[in-house]
Write a protein that holds these residues in place. Structure first.
Motif: not given
Length: 189
Positions: A6, A10, A13
């Protein structure tokens, strides 16, 4: 799709999900609205700890409210000060340090991170990292200071010894101008 590529946020993360374990100590160098701080508190579990920094009282209050809502406040120390002061509050080695540069989402866009203090904070964060630990940084080049930070970080990280660090710079080639870019630095020794 089982996995969607994305954005820089992302990717950051995902990397943190692979590295941070229960019991770890980590730093959120730019707490913003608190979402990364909550994520990190969940990742370190009840035996770990998160130190979070931001210069804006609004960011600290927002983060504290989220942590209180999720019953995670005991896992974090929140500091209303610049991330360049992290070493005044954290002396033990850490597994991860997270930076989201720029301004507070929904906040005053004239209050932003600046290269001079970011460089100091990144240098201190690298010194605090455990071997195998990561510094994950999202830069937002969609405004003049953000573009300067991205440019300066690219040069700074390129000078790090490959015997001590692995450095990744990820950007989406087909994203619009100003799309966030992710830097990941893993300490090897």
């Amino acid at each position: 799709m089982s996995y969607e590529l994305k954005s820089a946020r992302y990717l950051a993360r995902d990397i943190l999900s692979c590295v941070v374990q229960p019991g770890d100590t980590v730093i959120d160098a730019t707490m913003g609205n608190g979402h990364d701080t909550v994520f990190l508190c969940e990742a370190v579990g009840p035996s770990g700890h998160v130190y979070a920094f931001d210069i804006q009282e609004q960011a600290v209050a927002s983060t504290e409210a989220l942590l209180r809502r999720d019953n995670l406040l005991d896992r974090a120390d929140l500091f209303c000060c610049g991330h360049q002061h992290m070493d005044e509050h954290v002396s033990n080695p850490v597994r991860a340090v997270v930076f989201n540069l720029g301004w507070l989402p929904g906040g005053d866009h004239t209050v932003t991170t600046f290269w001079e203090t970011t460089r100091e904070a990144v240098s201190k964060a690298l010194n605090l990292l455990l071997p195998g630990g990561v510094l994950v940084l999202c830069a937002y080049p969609g405004h003049p200071e953000g573009d300067r930070e991205r440019h300066e970080l690219t040069g700074f990280f390129a000078t790090l010894s490959n015997k001590t660090y692995n450095v990744l710079h990820q950007r989406f080639l087909n994203a619009g101008p100003g799309a966030p870019e992710c830097f990941v630095v893993q300490k090897l020794i």
